[in-house]
Design an enzyme around this catalytic site. Structure first.
Site, PDB file in Angstrom:
ATOM      1  N   GLY A 167     -95.306 -11.679 -81.439  1.00  0.00           N
ATOM      2  CA  GLY A 167     -93.893 -11.823 -81.765  1.00  0.00           C
ATOM      3  C   GLY A 167     -93.156 -12.578 -80.682  1.00  0.00           C
ATOM      4  O   GLY A 167     -92.980 -13.796 -80.738  1.00  0.00           O
ATOM      5  N   MET A 198     -94.755  -0.273 -92.156  1.00  0.00           N
ATOM      6  CA  MET A 198     -94.422   0.884 -91.315  1.00  0.00           C
ATOM      7  C   MET A 198     -93.474   1.745 -92.120  1.00  0.00           C
ATOM      8  O   MET A 198     -92.284   1.872 -91.819  1.00  0.00           O
ATOM      9  CB  MET A 198     -93.803   0.404 -89.993  1.00  0.00           C
ATOM     10  CG  MET A 198     -94.853  -0.175 -89.055  1.00  0.00           C
ATOM     11  SD  MET A 198     -94.127  -1.115 -87.713  1.00  0.00           S
ATOM     12  CE  MET A 198     -93.898  -2.676 -88.535  1.00  0.00           C
ATOM     13  N   HIS A 233     -97.179  -5.718 -92.724  1.00  0.00           N
ATOM     14  CA  HIS A 233     -97.401  -4.471 -91.975  1.00  0.00           C
ATOM     15  C   HIS A 233     -96.398  -3.431 -92.458  1.00  0.00           C
ATOM     16  O   HIS A 233     -95.208  -3.521 -92.139  1.00  0.00           O
ATOM     17  CB  HIS A 233     -97.226  -4.786 -90.475  1.00  0.00           C
ATOM     18  CG  HIS A 233     -97.475  -3.639 -89.572  1.00  0.00           C
ATOM     19  ND1 HIS A 233     -97.214  -3.703 -88.217  1.00  0.00           N
ATOM     20  CD2 HIS A 233     -97.951  -2.384 -89.788  1.00  0.00           C
ATOM     21  CE1 HIS A 233     -97.526  -2.552 -87.656  1.00  0.00           C
ATOM     22  NE2 HIS A 233     -97.961  -1.726 -88.585  1.00  0.00           N
ATOM     23  N   MET A 267    -102.456  -0.713 -82.727  1.00  0.00           N
ATOM     24  CA  MET A 267    -101.108  -0.995 -82.216  1.00  0.00           C
ATOM     25  C   MET A 267    -101.117  -0.925 -80.695  1.00  0.00           C
ATOM     26  O   MET A 267    -101.600   0.042 -80.104  1.00  0.00           O
ATOM     27  CB  MET A 267    -100.101   0.036 -82.744  1.00  0.00           C
ATOM     28  CG  MET A 267     -99.845   0.020 -84.237  1.00  0.00           C
ATOM     29  SD  MET A 267     -98.948  -1.420 -84.839  1.00  0.00           S
ATOM     30  CE  MET A 267     -97.486  -1.445 -83.814  1.00  0.00           C
ATOM     31  N   ASP A 320     -93.199  -7.445 -90.607  1.00  0.00           N
ATOM     32  CA  ASP A 320     -93.046  -6.027 -90.291  1.00  0.00           C
ATOM     33  C   ASP A 320     -92.026  -5.359 -91.203  1.00  0.00           C
ATOM     34  O   ASP A 320     -90.825  -5.613 -91.093  1.00  0.00           O
ATOM     35  CB  ASP A 320     -92.572  -5.878 -88.845  1.00  0.00           C
ATOM     36  CG  ASP A 320     -93.676  -6.207 -87.856  1.00  0.00           C
ATOM     37  OD1 ASP A 320     -94.767  -5.627 -87.985  1.00  0.00           O
ATOM     38  OD2 ASP A 320     -93.444  -7.044 -86.968  1.00  0.00           O
ATOM     39  N   ASP A 330    -101.683  -5.525 -82.451  1.00  0.00           N
ATOM     40  CA  ASP A 330    -100.280  -5.777 -82.782  1.00  0.00           C
ATOM     41  C   ASP A 330     -99.368  -5.061 -81.798  1.00  0.00           C
ATOM     42  O   ASP A 330     -99.387  -3.836 -81.694  1.00  0.00           O
ATOM     43  CB  ASP A 330     -99.985  -5.273 -84.206  1.00  0.00           C
ATOM     44  CG  ASP A 330     -98.530  -5.522 -84.601  1.00  0.00           C
ATOM     45  OD1 ASP A 330     -97.864  -6.353 -83.962  1.00  0.00           O
ATOM     46  OD2 ASP A 330     -98.076  -4.867 -85.570  1.00  0.00           O
ATOM     47  N   GLY A 331     -98.560  -5.861 -81.103  1.00  0.00           N
ATOM     48  CA  GLY A 331     -97.548  -5.294 -80.226  1.00  0.00           C
ATOM     49  C   GLY A 331     -97.806  -5.588 -78.764  1.00  0.00           C
ATOM     50  O   GLY A 331     -98.857  -5.226 -78.230  1.00  0.00           O
ATOM     51  N   GLY A 332     -96.861  -6.302 -78.144  1.00  0.00           N
ATOM     52  CA  GLY A 332     -96.929  -6.522 -76.707  1.00  0.00           C
ATOM     53  C   GLY A 332     -97.935  -7.560 -76.261  1.00  0.00           C
ATOM     54  O   GLY A 332     -98.233  -7.658 -75.061  1.00  0.00           O
ATOM     55  N   GLY A 353     -91.994  -0.071 -84.243  1.00  0.00           N
ATOM     56  CA  GLY A 353     -90.559   0.012 -84.490  1.00  0.00           C
ATOM     57  C   GLY A 353     -89.771  -1.169 -83.967  1.00  0.00           C
ATOM     58  O   GLY A 353     -88.766  -1.536 -84.559  1.00  0.00           O
ATOM     59  N   HIS A 389     -97.214 -12.589 -89.779  1.00  0.00           N
ATOM     60  CA  HIS A 389     -97.173 -11.128 -89.787  1.00  0.00           C
ATOM     61  C   HIS A 389     -95.741 -10.713 -90.106  1.00  0.00           C
ATOM     62  O   HIS A 389     -94.794 -11.192 -89.476  1.00  0.00           O
ATOM     63  CB  HIS A 389     -97.602 -10.631 -88.408  1.00  0.00           C
ATOM     64  CG  HIS A 389     -97.637  -9.146 -88.254  1.00  0.00           C
ATOM     65  ND1 HIS A 389     -98.732  -8.386 -88.631  1.00  0.00           N
ATOM     66  CD2 HIS A 389     -96.730  -8.272 -87.759  1.00  0.00           C
ATOM     67  CE1 HIS A 389     -98.480  -7.114 -88.360  1.00  0.00           C
ATOM     68  NE2 HIS A 389     -97.271  -7.014 -87.825  1.00  0.00           N
ATOM     69  N   GLY A 397     -91.004  -6.960 -78.750  1.00  0.00           N
ATOM     70  CA  GLY A 397     -90.608  -7.186 -77.360  1.00  0.00           C
ATOM     71  C   GLY A 397     -90.877  -6.027 -76.414  1.00  0.00           C
ATOM     72  O   GLY A 397     -90.328  -5.988 -75.318  1.00  0.00           O
ATOM     73  N   SER A 401     -95.380 -13.025 -85.453  1.00  0.00           N
ATOM     74  CA  SER A 401     -94.655 -11.940 -86.110  1.00  0.00           C
ATOM     75  C   SER A 401     -93.191 -12.348 -86.297  1.00  0.00           C
ATOM     76  O   SER A 401     -92.464 -12.578 -85.330  1.00  0.00           O
ATOM     77  CB  SER A 401     -94.732 -10.674 -85.260  1.00  0.00           C
ATOM     78  OG  SER A 401     -93.903  -9.688 -85.832  1.00  0.00           O
ATOM     79  N   MET A 461     -90.138  -2.018 -92.203  1.00  0.00           N
ATOM     80  CA  MET A 461     -89.784  -0.722 -91.590  1.00  0.00           C
ATOM     81  C   MET A 461     -88.751  -0.025 -92.449  1.00  0.00           C
ATOM     82  O   MET A 461     -87.778  -0.647 -92.892  1.00  0.00           O
ATOM     83  CB  MET A 461     -89.193  -0.946 -90.208  1.00  0.00           C
ATOM     84  CG  MET A 461     -90.099  -1.742 -89.288  1.00  0.00           C
ATOM     85  SD  MET A 461     -89.313  -1.965 -87.686  1.00  0.00           S
ATOM     86  CE  MET A 461     -90.552  -2.958 -86.858  1.00  0.00           C
TER      87      MET A 461
HETATM   88  C1  DX5 Z   1     -93.859  -3.509 -83.794  1.00  0.00           C
HETATM   89  C2  DX5 Z   1     -94.334  -4.524 -84.798  1.00  0.00           C
HETATM   90  C3  DX5 Z   1     -94.930  -5.738 -84.180  1.00  0.00           C
HETATM   91  C4  DX5 Z   1     -93.945  -6.570 -83.408  1.00  0.00           C
HETATM   92  C5  DX5 Z   1     -94.695  -7.468 -82.459  1.00  0.00           C
HETATM   93  O1  DX5 Z   1     -93.433  -2.382 -84.467  1.00  0.00           O
HETATM   94  O2  DX5 Z   1     -95.323  -3.950 -85.633  1.00  0.00           O
HETATM   95  O3  DX5 Z   1     -95.560  -6.556 -85.163  1.00  0.00           O
HETATM   96  O4  DX5 Z   1     -93.153  -7.370 -84.245  1.00  0.00           O
HETATM   97  O5  DX5 Z   1     -93.788  -8.078 -81.591  1.00  0.00           O
HETATM   98  P1  DX5 Z   1     -94.170  -8.298 -80.057  1.00  0.00           P
HETATM   99  O6  DX5 Z   1     -95.359  -9.208 -80.068  1.00  0.00           O
HETATM  100  O7  DX5 Z   1     -92.944  -8.916 -79.474  1.00  0.00           O
HETATM  101  O8  DX5 Z   1     -94.488  -6.967 -79.471  1.00  0.00           O
HETATM  102 ZN    ZN Z   2     -96.445  -5.347 -86.886  1.00  0.00          ZN
END
Ligand code: DX5
Ligand code: ZN
Length: 231
Positions: free
Chosen positions: A202, A73, A71, A142, A40, A180-182, A147, A38, A150, A13, A42
């Site tokens: 990410g 958002m 993605h 998710m 993001d 996606d995420g964490g 948003g 990926h 990390g 990401s 926003m």
């Molecule tokens: C969060 C994003 C994720 C994010 C992932 O809103 O949609 O794609 O960049 O980053 P990590 O893997 O660090 O959670």
């Molecule tokens: Zn994402």
């Protein structure tokens, strides 16, 4: 429960990359064996943060041949899918919680010739995406509140991965189930065991240490999880 072998793909990401050296980050991750990127997007409404728009997607497109997973958002994905497809997005992922009618977004993305993914926030029940399983190319669960990169992974989402895989299999659909995420080396194994096949990473790729080593460890983790299945 063991699962049929399925291609496992790692998608770094770019939100976690150094924007001042984005091209280098893209090339390094591609050379290290990333399967996709990926991106993001926003809008400061659907999520509190603002990231980037089609211009940056086009710049990444010019730098790599790997698939781009965009993605969205954003509150009104229907209004912007064409711009992101033209910018080079291969898969456009929108949120079921957004304002645009999901059927219309799916139809429009397919009309544009791109793949479509449907995402759901950590606290949205799986039933919200169920009506679209027959038509989408990816279901994105998710693992954090969207948003920011990390954040810490929320394990209560894991059963949604299994539900998505099982319902898609029952429909004979080959769509990806993505997380996606964490995602970290430590928990990637569980996400794969629960049925994820597409892993957005990410911080675990760009947050420190050599990118190639980070990807190698993540790949070993997801392969182990896919072998193991849910116990
Ligand atoms: C969060 C994003 C994720 C994010 C992932 O809103 O949609 O794609 O960049 O980053 P990590 O893997 O660090 O959670
Ligand atoms: Zn994402």
């Amino acid at each position: 429960m063991s699962r049929p072998a399925r291609r496992l793909r790692l998608a770094p990401s770019l939100l976690s990359a150094d924007f001042g050296a984005l091209g280098e980050a893209v090339s390094a991750a591609e050379a290290a064996g990333a399967d996709a990127f990926h991106l993001d997007v926003m809008d400061g409404h659907f999520v509190p943060n603002i990231s980037f728009g089609p211009g940056l997607v086009a710049a990444v497109r010019a730098r790599t041949r790997l698939p781009l997973d965009v993605h969205l958002m954003i509150e009104d994905p229907l209004r912007y899918v064409e711009a992101f497809q033209r910018a080079g997005g291969d898969t456009l992922v929108f949120h079921v919680e957004a304002k645009s009618p999901p059927e219309a977004v799916v139809r429009e993305v397919h009309r544009l010739g791109a793949q479509v993914g449907i995402a759901l926030r950590p606290d949205t029940p799986f039933g919200a995406v169920e009506p679209y399983l027959g038509v989408v190319d990816q279901v994105m669960v998710m693992g954090v509140h969207p948003g920011f990169s990390g954040q810490r992974f929320l394990p209560h989402v894991l059963p949604k991965l299994t539900e998505a895989r099982e319902r898609l299999d029952a429909l004979g659909r080959d769509a990806d189930v993505s997380i996606d995420g964490g995602v970290t080396v430590e928990n990637a194994v569980d996400t794969a065991a629960h049925g994820a096949t597409f892993f957005v990473c990410g911080n675990s790729v760009f947050g420190g240490g050599p990118i190639a080593e980070n990807l190698r460890r993540l790949r070993a983790s997801v392969e182990e999880g896919a072998r193991r299945g849910v116990r």
